[in-house]
Design a protein around this motif. Structure first.
Motif, PDB file in Angstrom:
ATOM      1  N   ASP A 208      28.974   0.364 -52.267  1.00 39.51           N
ATOM      2  CA  ASP A 208      28.034  -0.467 -51.519  1.00 39.51           C
ATOM      3  C   ASP A 208      26.893  -0.959 -52.406  1.00 39.51           C
ATOM      4  OD1 ASP A 208      29.570  -0.120 -49.249  1.00 39.51           O
ATOM      5  OD2 ASP A 208      28.235   1.372 -48.351  1.00 39.51           O
ATOM      6  N   LEU A 209      26.435  -0.098 -53.303  1.00 36.89           N
ATOM      7  CA  LEU A 209      25.362  -0.501 -54.220  1.00 36.89           C
ATOM      8  C   LEU A 209      25.854  -1.594 -55.168  1.00 36.89           C
ATOM      9  CD1 LEU A 209      22.503  -0.157 -55.254  1.00 36.89           C
ATOM     10  CD2 LEU A 209      23.325   1.698 -56.711  1.00 36.89           C
ATOM     11  N   VAL A 210      27.060  -1.429 -55.691  1.00 38.52           N
ATOM     12  CA  VAL A 210      27.649  -2.456 -56.563  1.00 38.52           C
ATOM     13  C   VAL A 210      27.784  -3.766 -55.794  1.00 38.52           C
ATOM     14  CG1 VAL A 210      29.767  -3.145 -57.749  1.00 38.52           C
ATOM     15  CG2 VAL A 210      28.822  -0.870 -58.122  1.00 38.52           C
ATOM     16  N   ALA A 211      28.234  -3.684 -54.547  1.00 39.99           N
ATOM     17  CA  ALA A 211      28.390  -4.891 -53.734  1.00 39.99           C
ATOM     18  C   ALA A 211      27.044  -5.576 -53.518  1.00 39.99           C
ATOM     19  CB  ALA A 211      29.037  -4.553 -52.393  1.00 39.99           C
ATOM     20  N   LEU A 212      25.997  -4.803 -53.284  1.00 44.44           N
ATOM     21  CA  LEU A 212      24.669  -5.381 -53.089  1.00 44.44           C
ATOM     22  C   LEU A 212      24.180  -6.074 -54.359  1.00 44.44           C
ATOM     23  CD1 LEU A 212      22.157  -5.823 -51.352  1.00 44.44           C
ATOM     24  CD2 LEU A 212      21.362  -3.578 -52.114  1.00 44.44           C
ATOM     25  N   VAL A 213      24.343  -5.424 -55.497  1.00 38.41           N
ATOM     26  CA  VAL A 213      23.911  -6.021 -56.768  1.00 38.41           C
ATOM     27  C   VAL A 213      24.703  -7.294 -57.049  1.00 38.41           C
ATOM     28  CG1 VAL A 213      23.868  -5.672 -59.276  1.00 38.41           C
ATOM     29  CG2 VAL A 213      23.067  -3.858 -57.743  1.00 38.41           C
ATOM     30  N   LEU A 214      26.015  -7.240 -56.842  1.00 40.94           N
ATOM     31  CA  LEU A 214      26.834  -8.426 -57.079  1.00 40.94           C
ATOM     32  C   LEU A 214      26.498  -9.543 -56.092  1.00 40.94           C
ATOM     33  CD1 LEU A 214      30.315  -6.917 -57.998  1.00 40.94           C
ATOM     34  CD2 LEU A 214      28.611  -7.943 -59.520  1.00 40.94           C
ATOM     35  N   THR A 215      26.088  -9.195 -54.884  1.00 38.83           N
ATOM     36  CA  THR A 215      25.672 -10.210 -53.917  1.00 38.83           C
ATOM     37  C   THR A 215      24.444 -10.955 -54.429  1.00 38.83           C
ATOM     38  OG1 THR A 215      26.573  -8.964 -52.047  1.00 38.83           O
ATOM     39  CG2 THR A 215      24.854 -10.586 -51.549  1.00 38.83           C
ATOM     40  N   VAL A 216      23.484 -10.219 -54.941  1.00 42.85           N
ATOM     41  CA  VAL A 216      22.267 -10.850 -55.482  1.00 42.85           C
ATOM     42  C   VAL A 216      22.620 -11.715 -56.690  1.00 42.85           C
ATOM     43  CG1 VAL A 216      20.046 -10.398 -56.597  1.00 42.85           C
ATOM     44  CG2 VAL A 216      20.722  -9.064 -54.596  1.00 42.85           C
ATOM     45  N   VAL A 217      23.479 -11.210 -57.555  1.00 42.34           N
ATOM     46  CA  VAL A 217      23.890 -11.982 -58.736  1.00 42.34           C
ATOM     47  C   VAL A 217      24.625 -13.249 -58.306  1.00 42.34           C
ATOM     48  CG1 VAL A 217      25.373 -11.964 -60.775  1.00 42.34           C
ATOM     49  CG2 VAL A 217      23.939  -9.985 -60.262  1.00 42.34           C
ATOM     50  N   GLU A 218      25.508 -13.142 -57.324  1.00 42.39           N
ATOM     51  CA  GLU A 218      26.251 -14.318 -56.854  1.00 42.39           C
ATOM     52  C   GLU A 218      25.312 -15.338 -56.215  1.00 42.39           C
ATOM     53  OE1 GLU A 218      29.364 -16.988 -55.859  1.00 42.39           O
ATOM     54  OE2 GLU A 218      29.055 -15.523 -57.446  1.00 42.39           O
ATOM     55  N   LEU A 219      24.335 -14.876 -55.466  1.00 47.44           N
ATOM     56  CA  LEU A 219      23.359 -15.790 -54.867  1.00 47.44           C
ATOM     57  C   LEU A 219      22.605 -16.542 -55.966  1.00 47.44           C
ATOM     58  CD1 LEU A 219      21.866 -16.898 -52.394  1.00 47.44           C
ATOM     59  CD2 LEU A 219      20.334 -14.926 -52.558  1.00 47.44           C
TER      60      LEU A 219
ATOM     61  N   LEU B 105      34.113  -8.886 -62.386  1.00 48.01           N
ATOM     62  CA  LEU B 105      33.326  -7.763 -61.869  1.00 48.01           C
ATOM     63  C   LEU B 105      33.790  -7.361 -60.470  1.00 48.01           C
ATOM     64  CD1 LEU B 105      29.779  -8.784 -63.134  1.00 48.01           C
ATOM     65  CD2 LEU B 105      31.091  -6.756 -63.828  1.00 48.01           C
ATOM     66  N   CYS B 106      34.084  -8.342 -59.653  1.00 44.34           N
ATOM     67  CA  CYS B 106      34.597  -8.036 -58.312  1.00 44.34           C
ATOM     68  C   CYS B 106      35.925  -7.295 -58.414  1.00 44.34           C
ATOM     69  CB  CYS B 106      34.747  -9.314 -57.491  1.00 44.34           C
ATOM     70  SG  CYS B 106      33.177  -9.969 -56.889  1.00 44.34           S
TER      71      CYS B 106
ATOM     72  N   LEU C  35      36.415  -5.478 -55.085  1.00 46.27           N
ATOM     73  CA  LEU C  35      35.738  -6.367 -54.133  1.00 46.27           C
ATOM     74  C   LEU C  35      36.295  -7.773 -54.261  1.00 46.27           C
ATOM     75  CD1 LEU C  35      32.113  -5.176 -54.889  1.00 46.27           C
ATOM     76  CD2 LEU C  35      33.385  -4.694 -52.797  1.00 46.27           C
ATOM     77  N   ARG C  36      36.083  -8.547 -53.210  1.00 40.76           N
ATOM     78  CA  ARG C  36      36.372  -9.979 -53.247  1.00 40.76           C
ATOM     79  C   ARG C  36      35.040 -10.701 -53.090  1.00 40.76           C
ATOM     80  NH1 ARG C  36      39.319 -10.886 -48.144  1.00 40.76           N
ATOM     81  NH2 ARG C  36      37.793  -9.350 -47.546  1.00 40.76           N
ATOM     82  N   LEU C  37      34.973 -11.933 -53.535  1.00 42.52           N
ATOM     83  CA  LEU C  37      33.719 -12.685 -53.372  1.00 42.52           C
ATOM     84  C   LEU C  37      33.320 -12.761 -51.897  1.00 42.52           C
ATOM     85  CD1 LEU C  37      34.051 -15.570 -55.978  1.00 42.52           C
ATOM     86  CD2 LEU C  37      32.441 -13.671 -56.010  1.00 42.52           C
TER      87      LEU C  37
END
Length: 98
Positions: free
Chosen positions: A22-33, A73-74, A79-81
């Motif tokens: 979940d932490l990785v997903a949150l960080v990747l969400t911010v990076v993707e944004l 990274l996903c 994870l998927r985008l």
């Protein structure tokens, strides 16, 4: 007994793997944004026509590399985008759907 839970009863099970994911997903969400915001800004600058051909090429190459790296990274974290797109309720989703 006072009816109060003991310290052991106050604890709850934490799935460390899920917390890490979940932490990785949150960080990747911010990076993707941020990546999407940079892409939109780059497109605006290209459309304004005040960049050299070399600058346009570098922007395009950089955006492609960022997109590839995000996909890598996903994949590395299972994870998927689409998993990165948070539902903000009445506001809609965080990441625009391209």
């Amino acid at each position: 007994m006072s009816g109060r839970p003991t310290p052991a009863e106050n604890r709850f099970d934490i799935d460390r793997d899920q917390v890490g994911r979940d932490l990785v997903a949150l960080v990747l969400t911010v990076v993707e944004l941020l990546r999407q915001l940079m892409e939109r800004q780059a497109i605006r600058r290209v459309e304004q026509g005040d960049l050299s051909d070399e600058q346009v090429d570098r922007i395009g190459e950089t955006l492609m590399l960022l997109d590839e790296r995000m996909n890598e990274l996903c994949d590395q974290h299972g994870l998927r985008l689409e998993d990165l797109n948070l539902d903000l309720g009445p506001l809609g989703s965080l990441l625009p759907r391209d």
